[in-house]
Motif scaffolding. Structure first.
Motif, PDB file in Angstrom:
ATOM      1  N   ILE A 174       0.838  -1.204   0.000  1.00 50.42           N
ATOM      2  CA  ILE A 174       0.000   0.000   0.000  1.00 50.42           C
ATOM      3  C   ILE A 174       0.867   1.246   0.000  1.00 50.42           C
ATOM      4  O   ILE A 174       0.398   2.352  -0.195  1.00 50.42           O
ATOM      5  N   ASP A 175       2.164   1.038   0.219  1.00 46.55           N
ATOM      6  CA  ASP A 175       3.085   2.169   0.293  1.00 46.55           C
ATOM      7  C   ASP A 175       4.057   2.170  -0.887  1.00 46.55           C
ATOM      8  O   ASP A 175       5.047   2.888  -0.874  1.00 46.55           O
ATOM      9  N   PRO A 222      10.886  -8.849  10.893  1.00 50.71           N
ATOM     10  CA  PRO A 222       9.442  -9.129  10.850  1.00 50.71           C
ATOM     11  C   PRO A 222       8.653  -7.892  10.441  1.00 50.71           C
ATOM     12  O   PRO A 222       8.899  -6.808  10.973  1.00 50.71           O
ATOM     13  N   LEU A 223       7.734  -8.077   9.520  1.00 57.89           N
ATOM     14  CA  LEU A 223       6.990  -6.934   9.000  1.00 57.89           C
ATOM     15  C   LEU A 223       5.625  -7.402   8.496  1.00 57.89           C
ATOM     16  O   LEU A 223       5.485  -8.509   7.994  1.00 57.89           O
ATOM     17  N   VAL A 224       4.641  -6.538   8.684  1.00 60.34           N
ATOM     18  CA  VAL A 224       3.321  -6.813   8.125  1.00 60.34           C
ATOM     19  C   VAL A 224       2.869  -5.583   7.367  1.00 60.34           C
ATOM     20  O   VAL A 224       2.997  -4.469   7.864  1.00 60.34           O
ATOM     21  N   TYR A 267      -2.543  -9.169   2.006  1.00 51.61           N
ATOM     22  CA  TYR A 267      -1.456  -8.681   2.844  1.00 51.61           C
ATOM     23  C   TYR A 267      -0.269  -9.630   2.860  1.00 51.61           C
ATOM     24  O   TYR A 267      -0.347 -10.762   2.422  1.00 51.61           O
ATOM     25  N   GLU A 324       3.037 -11.069   5.251  1.00 51.98           N
ATOM     26  CA  GLU A 324       3.657 -11.179   6.558  1.00 51.98           C
ATOM     27  C   GLU A 324       5.082 -11.675   6.337  1.00 51.98           C
ATOM     28  O   GLU A 324       5.293 -12.725   5.732  1.00 51.98           O
ATOM     29  N   THR A 346      -1.800 -15.457  11.071  1.00 50.17           N
ATOM     30  CA  THR A 346      -1.249 -14.100  10.972  1.00 50.17           C
ATOM     31  C   THR A 346      -1.977 -13.160  11.917  1.00 50.17           C
ATOM     32  O   THR A 346      -1.350 -12.341  12.587  1.00 50.17           O
ATOM     33  N   ASP A 392      -0.778 -13.608  15.324  1.00 57.41           N
ATOM     34  CA  ASP A 392       0.551 -13.010  15.433  1.00 57.41           C
ATOM     35  C   ASP A 392       0.456 -11.505  15.636  1.00 57.41           C
ATOM     36  O   ASP A 392       1.135 -10.931  16.480  1.00 57.41           O
ATOM     37  N   ILE A 393      -0.388 -10.898  14.824  1.00 60.42           N
ATOM     38  CA  ILE A 393      -0.477  -9.439  14.859  1.00 60.42           C
ATOM     39  C   ILE A 393      -1.136  -8.959  16.145  1.00 60.42           C
ATOM     40  O   ILE A 393      -0.604  -8.102  16.852  1.00 60.42           O
ATOM     41  N   ASN A 451       3.430 -17.367  17.146  1.00 60.30           N
ATOM     42  CA  ASN A 451       4.871 -17.533  17.028  1.00 60.30           C
ATOM     43  C   ASN A 451       5.533 -16.650  18.066  1.00 60.30           C
ATOM     44  O   ASN A 451       5.435 -15.434  18.020  1.00 60.30           O
ATOM     45  N   GLU A 487      11.076 -10.640  18.710  1.00 63.81           N
ATOM     46  CA  GLU A 487      11.060  -9.418  17.926  1.00 63.81           C
ATOM     47  C   GLU A 487       9.643  -8.933  17.659  1.00 63.81           C
ATOM     48  O   GLU A 487       8.751  -9.736  17.418  1.00 63.81           O
ATOM     49  N   SER A 488       9.468  -7.647  17.681  1.00 62.39           N
ATOM     50  CA  SER A 488       8.145  -7.134  17.359  1.00 62.39           C
ATOM     51  C   SER A 488       8.094  -6.799  15.872  1.00 62.39           C
ATOM     52  O   SER A 488       9.120  -6.672  15.215  1.00 62.39           O
ATOM     53  N   TYR A 489       6.865  -6.676  15.392  1.00 60.65           N
ATOM     54  CA  TYR A 489       6.700  -6.457  13.968  1.00 60.65           C
ATOM     55  C   TYR A 489       6.952  -5.016  13.578  1.00 60.65           C
ATOM     56  O   TYR A 489       6.724  -4.096  14.351  1.00 60.65           O
ATOM     57  N   LEU A 490       7.397  -4.900  12.355  1.00 61.13           N
ATOM     58  CA  LEU A 490       7.561  -3.591  11.777  1.00 61.13           C
ATOM     59  C   LEU A 490       6.273  -3.314  11.005  1.00 61.13           C
ATOM     60  O   LEU A 490       5.844  -4.150  10.215  1.00 61.13           O
ATOM     61  N   TYR A 491       5.647  -2.189  11.255  1.00 62.10           N
ATOM     62  CA  TYR A 491       4.464  -1.856  10.466  1.00 62.10           C
ATOM     63  C   TYR A 491       4.805  -0.727   9.527  1.00 62.10           C
ATOM     64  O   TYR A 491       5.252   0.329   9.965  1.00 62.10           O
ATOM     65  N   ASP A 492       4.603  -0.997   8.258  1.00 53.64           N
ATOM     66  CA  ASP A 492       4.996   0.001   7.285  1.00 53.64           C
ATOM     67  C   ASP A 492       3.815   0.308   6.397  1.00 53.64           C
ATOM     68  O   ASP A 492       3.213  -0.618   5.885  1.00 53.64           O
ATOM     69  N   PRO A 493       3.385   1.517   6.210  1.00 51.84           N
ATOM     70  CA  PRO A 493       3.922   2.773   6.730  1.00 51.84           C
ATOM     71  C   PRO A 493       3.658   2.991   8.228  1.00 51.84           C
ATOM     72  O   PRO A 493       4.527   3.479   8.932  1.00 51.84           O
ATOM     73  N   GLU A 522      -2.340   2.159   9.457  1.00 51.82           N
ATOM     74  CA  GLU A 522      -2.606   1.950   8.036  1.00 51.82           C
ATOM     75  C   GLU A 522      -2.560   0.470   7.673  1.00 51.82           C
ATOM     76  O   GLU A 522      -3.362  -0.018   6.898  1.00 51.82           O
ATOM     77  N   VAL A 523      -1.613  -0.220   8.275  1.00 57.41           N
ATOM     78  CA  VAL A 523      -1.496  -1.655   8.001  1.00 57.41           C
ATOM     79  C   VAL A 523      -2.730  -2.384   8.512  1.00 57.41           C
ATOM     80  O   VAL A 523      -3.327  -3.202   7.817  1.00 57.41           O
ATOM     81  N   VAL A 561      -5.306  -4.852   6.728  1.00 60.38           N
ATOM     82  CA  VAL A 561      -5.309  -6.271   7.087  1.00 60.38           C
ATOM     83  C   VAL A 561      -6.625  -6.710   7.722  1.00 60.38           C
ATOM     84  O   VAL A 561      -7.165  -7.763   7.397  1.00 60.38           O
TER      85      VAL A 561
END
Lengths: 136, 288
Positions: A28-29, A40-42, A67, A69, B52, B55-56, B200, B204-210, B214-215, B219
């Protein structure tokens, strides 16, 4: 080059389940590529292309929204639809494009035109991928 | 005893019913095979979706997104899936019963208002004058497309964010096998992390981009769509399985009935012959 486990899953079937050295998606970006050992990224995915690179091989898919993950050892992509470039029904995409264009040219209600816009985007994306064009 | 002609007529009528039930059974069996396959193909997708989401949601606060936030509940919505047609055993009535149970619980114990979103004609017709129906979806295709699920979930998100509904539940029939289907009730909104899925536990924590908002906005509605789509195809497979079993036993029953009728037909025939004989003998004796 180290690889990462990649799975692309749609409600219809598991489209890809295997190793990949790099995967590029339209988030989306904007377009983004992921390699192995990524943090780790979503994030959400927009209508666009998915490019899988596995060593020398490269495959391109037309995908719709969903999406992704990302974990260091595994990447999962969940989308509504995903088709390989050689599996795309070009005629269907063409007629869908025409239909959407026709609707856009006469329908003014916001919901319908939004829907037609999405349909148009999907159809054009499919056509683009089927012609084998890469990311713009 | 019924006359021979009556019995014969009855046999013909049961036989034509049997033909219909057998045809319906075959049609249901053919459709079942397709939708069963679809339900099975979609399974990895849902398992992954749940995974997922777990996880989130395990890593973020509830108040990050309106669809996760719990608020004071004034009105509870029930979305439920029934078929458009009957003749499928207890399939429709089981779902309706579960919805009624849910409505009673919500209304009595906590004095909240309720409203319905119906999918399928049977459910709509049943609740027409009994409860408030906000919205209805009928004539769902035999193999529901993703667009149907998208429409439903978009409307739910709208109803929820506008504050018309403060909680949404989904009642559908889970397809386990041809002989076993179960009615399930689950909470759709606010979105609750699925219990069954394993989280899981990486540090480590998740990176939310942007950004996380928004994510999540991308989702969470997607998750809702996926759940509704899954419920739709599982319900369809259940409907066909249910119809197949019901029509199978209807065909068997028709056969039994025909056997019985044939027996009494033969008895009646025998009785008529005996009567005729004794009339002839009686007549001959009278002449002597």
């Amino acid at each position: 080059m180290s690889t990462v486990k990649l799975s692309i899953i749609t409600p219809e079937k598991v489209v890809y389940d295997g190793e990949a050295s790099m995967v590029t998606v339209r988030t989306i970006d904007g377009d983004r590529g992921f390699l192995a050992e990524h943090q780790p990224l979503v994030t959400g995915l927009d209508i666009g292309q998915i490019k899988i690179k596995n060593n020398d091989q490269e495959r391109i898919l037309a995908s719709s929204t969903g999406y992704i993950e990302v974990r260091p050892e595994e990447i999962s992509i969940l989308v509504d639809t995903a088709e390989y470039s050689d599996e795309i029904d070009v005629d269907r995409a063409k007629s869908a494009k025409e239909r959407a264009e026709k609707r856009l040219s006469k329908d003014n209600s916001s919901i319908n035109s939004k829907r037609a816009e999405i349909a148009l985007k999907k159809a054009m994306n499919r056509l683009k991928v089927s012609k084998g064009k890469n990311f713009e | 005893m019924a006359s021979m002609r009556d019995i014969k007529r009855q046999i013909t009528s049961v036989e034509s019913t049997k033909k219909i039930t057998r045809a319906m059974k075959m049609v249901a069996a053919a459709k079942l095979r397709k939708s069963q396959e679809r339900a099975e193909n979609a399974k990895p997708f849902f398992d992954k979706t749940k995974e997922t989401l777990a996880d989130i949601t395990a890593r973020i606060d509830d108040d990050l997104h309106p669809l996760l936030e719990k608020r004071d509940v004034k009105k509870v919505g029930y979305v439920f899936i029934t078929g458009d047609r009957g003749l499928c055993g207890a399939y429709n009535s089981r779902v309706i019963k579960e919805v009624e149970k849910g409505l009673k619980e919500t209304e009595k114990e906590t004095e909240k208002e309720t409203a319905l979103i119906t999918i399928g004609k049977k459910g709509r017709d049943y609740f027409k004058n009994k409860a408030e129906i906000i919205s209805e979806y009928i004539e769902i295709e035999d193999s529901p497309g993703f667009s149907t699920a998208t429409n439903i979930s978009n409307e739910l998100v709208e109803l929820y964010t506008e504050g018309i509904l403060d909680e949404v539940h989904l009642v559908y029939t889970e397809f386990n096998s041809v002989v076993s289907q179960k009615v399930e009730r689950l909470q759709l909104l606010p979105i609750e992390p699925p219990e069954s899925a394993e989280v899981n536990d990486s540090e480590e924590s998740y990176l939310y981009d942007p950004s996380a908002e928004e994510v999540l906005s991308a989702v969470l509605p997607q998750y809702l769509k996926n759940v509704i789509f899954g419920a739709l195809i599982q319900s369809k497979a259940s409907e066909f399985a249910s119809r197949m079993t019901a029509m199978d036993s209807a065909t068997d029953n028709a056969e039994d009935m025909i056997d019985k009728l044939k027996l009494s037909y033969n008895r009646a025939r025998q009785a008529a012959i005996t009567q005729e004989l004794s009339e002839i003998v009686g007549g001959a004796e009278a002449l002597e």
